[in-house]
Design an enzyme around this catalytic site. Sequence first.
Site, PDB file in Angstrom:
ATOM      1  N   TYR A 132     -12.960   9.924 -16.100  1.00  0.00           N
ATOM      2  CA  TYR A 132     -12.526  10.744 -17.238  1.00  0.00           C
ATOM      3  C   TYR A 132     -13.691  11.444 -17.920  1.00  0.00           C
ATOM      4  O   TYR A 132     -13.770  12.316 -18.469  1.00  0.00           O
ATOM      5  CB  TYR A 132     -11.748   9.956 -18.350  1.00  0.00           C
ATOM      6  CG  TYR A 132     -10.461   9.859 -18.080  1.00  0.00           C
ATOM      7  CD1 TYR A 132      -9.939   9.353 -16.994  1.00  0.00           C
ATOM      8  CD2 TYR A 132      -9.452  10.174 -19.010  1.00  0.00           C
ATOM      9  CE1 TYR A 132      -8.480   9.177 -16.642  1.00  0.00           C
ATOM     10  CE2 TYR A 132      -7.981  10.222 -18.783  1.00  0.00           C
ATOM     11  CZ  TYR A 132      -7.660   9.606 -17.607  1.00  0.00           C
ATOM     12  OH  TYR A 132      -6.390   9.623 -17.483  1.00  0.00           O
ATOM     13  N   LYS A 183     -10.440  -0.357  -6.055  1.00  0.00           N
ATOM     14  CA  LYS A 183     -10.498   0.224  -4.732  1.00  0.00           C
ATOM     15  C   LYS A 183     -11.887  -0.171  -4.078  1.00  0.00           C
ATOM     16  O   LYS A 183     -12.487   0.874  -3.729  1.00  0.00           O
ATOM     17  CB  LYS A 183     -10.208   1.736  -5.040  1.00  0.00           C
ATOM     18  CG  LYS A 183      -9.916   2.424  -3.817  1.00  0.00           C
ATOM     19  CD  LYS A 183      -8.211   2.155  -3.088  1.00  0.00           C
ATOM     20  CE  LYS A 183      -8.531   2.688  -1.880  1.00  0.00           C
ATOM     21  NZ  LYS A 183      -7.287   2.172  -1.146  1.00  0.00           N
ATOM     22  N   ASP A 219      -3.716   0.475  -4.588  1.00  0.00           N
ATOM     23  CA  ASP A 219      -2.383   0.957  -3.737  1.00  0.00           C
ATOM     24  C   ASP A 219      -1.611  -0.140  -3.753  1.00  0.00           C
ATOM     25  O   ASP A 219      -0.366   0.269  -3.837  1.00  0.00           O
ATOM     26  CB  ASP A 219      -2.797   1.684  -2.412  1.00  0.00           C
ATOM     27  CG  ASP A 219      -3.905   1.081  -1.631  1.00  0.00           C
ATOM     28  OD1 ASP A 219      -4.409   0.003  -2.035  1.00  0.00           O
ATOM     29  OD2 ASP A 219      -4.163   1.433  -0.264  1.00  0.00           O
ATOM     30  N   ASP A 235      -4.547   4.642 -16.076  1.00  0.00           N
ATOM     31  CA  ASP A 235      -3.767   5.476 -16.784  1.00  0.00           C
ATOM     32  C   ASP A 235      -2.319   5.704 -15.719  1.00  0.00           C
ATOM     33  O   ASP A 235      -1.089   5.700 -16.201  1.00  0.00           O
ATOM     34  CB  ASP A 235      -4.297   6.817 -16.599  1.00  0.00           C
ATOM     35  CG  ASP A 235      -3.431   8.175 -16.917  1.00  0.00           C
ATOM     36  OD1 ASP A 235      -2.790   8.117 -17.950  1.00  0.00           O
ATOM     37  OD2 ASP A 235      -3.596   9.038 -15.986  1.00  0.00           O
ATOM     38  N   ASP A 278       1.665   3.857 -16.750  1.00  0.00           N
ATOM     39  CA  ASP A 278       3.006   4.759 -16.581  1.00  0.00           C
ATOM     40  C   ASP A 278       4.035   4.172 -15.833  1.00  0.00           C
ATOM     41  O   ASP A 278       5.264   3.988 -15.978  1.00  0.00           O
ATOM     42  CB  ASP A 278       2.651   6.132 -16.055  1.00  0.00           C
ATOM     43  CG  ASP A 278       2.403   6.980 -17.382  1.00  0.00           C
ATOM     44  OD1 ASP A 278       2.122   6.576 -18.546  1.00  0.00           O
ATOM     45  OD2 ASP A 278       2.298   8.442 -17.061  1.00  0.00           O
TER      46      ASP A 278
HETATM   47  C1  IPM Z   1      -2.648   8.692 -21.585  1.00  0.00           C
HETATM   48  C2  IPM Z   1      -2.638  10.239 -21.363  1.00  0.00           C
HETATM   49  C3  IPM Z   1      -3.825  10.479 -21.246  1.00  0.00           C
HETATM   50  C4  IPM Z   1      -4.690   9.898 -20.614  1.00  0.00           C
HETATM   51  C5  IPM Z   1      -3.949  12.180 -21.396  1.00  0.00           C
HETATM   52  C6  IPM Z   1      -3.158  12.734 -22.224  1.00  0.00           C
HETATM   53  C7  IPM Z   1      -5.401  12.621 -21.704  1.00  0.00           C
HETATM   54  O1  IPM Z   1      -2.089  10.165 -20.339  1.00  0.00           O
HETATM   55  O2  IPM Z   1      -3.050   8.176 -22.708  1.00  0.00           O
HETATM   56  O3  IPM Z   1      -2.160   7.710 -20.787  1.00  0.00           O
HETATM   57  O4  IPM Z   1      -4.718  10.191 -19.250  1.00  0.00           O
HETATM   58  O5  IPM Z   1      -5.634   9.006 -20.889  1.00  0.00           O
HETATM   59 MG    MG Z   2      -1.221   8.454 -18.975  1.00  0.00          MG
END
Ligand code: IPM
Ligand code: MG
Length: 367
Positions: free
Chosen positions: A144, A195, A228, A252, A256
């Site tokens: 990042y 990884k 993975d 990240d 999710d």
């Molecule tokens: C999160 C989001 C952010 C990230 C984006 C919006 C920059 O997806 O907080 O997970 O990738 O960290």
């Molecule tokens: Mg995210």
Amino acid sequence: MKLIRFANLPGDGIGPEVMSAALEVLEQTGKVYNFDCVTTSFDVGGVGIDKHGQALPNSTLDGCRAMDAILFGSVGGPKWENLTPKEQPERAALLPLRKEFELFANLRPGNLFPELCGLSPLRKDVVGGGIDVLCVRELTGGIYFGQPKKTTLLEDGQKEAIDTMIYRTGEIKRITEVAIKAASLRSKRICSVDKANVLETSVLWRQTVTEWTKKLDPSIELSHMYVDNAAMQLVRDPNQFDVILTENMFGDILSDELAVICGSLGMLASASLGTGSNSLDFPFGLYEPAGGTAPDIAGKGVANPCAQILSSALMLRYSFGLEDAAQAIENAVKDTIRSGLRTSDISMGGSAVTTSEMTSAILSRIV
Ligand code: IPM
Ligand code: MG
């Protein structure tokens, strides 16, 4: 009377509605647990762009610097979707905030109450008993932020883009320490995800996590998994994990995945803790719900306030050391769900209550 000083950044979409629900809950919790909230609201995200020409205006940054924590709503929406990725509210607000306050430790609890297991895309025989997994994501390093990060024009007319993934041992040690602390309050199991079969940074990650865990707390049961495989294992059987420890980009993605497995973004909170201490000697932190701005229901008073309210509980716990008050809020949310009350995002087609009805029900349980 203890003073709880924090900046609140409602943002866009449903942000302001769920923020005001959380502020009400904090106010009420303060009456019972003896603290007073001192909070100022600042613009962030799309509303920052509209009013100040910046997703993270200087006035907001200054306001946050003067406080002990940040309660964040959510940012973004269709109105700002045509901006370049760099200027989009999410990225232009969150990344600089993380960097400015060195919010290196991102805790994303994946919780699914058994009562809501029907919301998970996973089968009932897998998640019927609920889910309780904590993702600890490194948040200020890796690909990042690594330099160089740029696009250049090559002599042959092609464009070339480069991102750089960098980790230093210090960065890995400090996030490992956070995971160890979290794990010692749970089942003392950490699965570190990397990884290491391909990436140099991951080899260093695995080595450092192993050495540092052995040194800080040899009683932790530490395992390692390639990312993975971890993505696969998480859908196969999420509860095989307790604490997942991982670097920025893997975190990240996996967080999710964990969120969707838990059924509703409207129920998930998160904490991002910094290196700095606040005026009370607790970590400065930013607390935000996992979900987005839900533009389709914004302004209608039907958004689920639970994630924002649970984020405020995390704020009391980590940045103010108010464990009892944090638990009181968490239990109030749990009991309200148990009593059968549902906002539309979690009602599975059944009858649904409004944001303010849900909030009142939670408030009535904080006594
Ligand atoms: C999160 C989001 C952010 C990230 C984006 C919006 C920059 O997806 O907080 O997970 O990738 O960290
Ligand atoms: Mg995210």
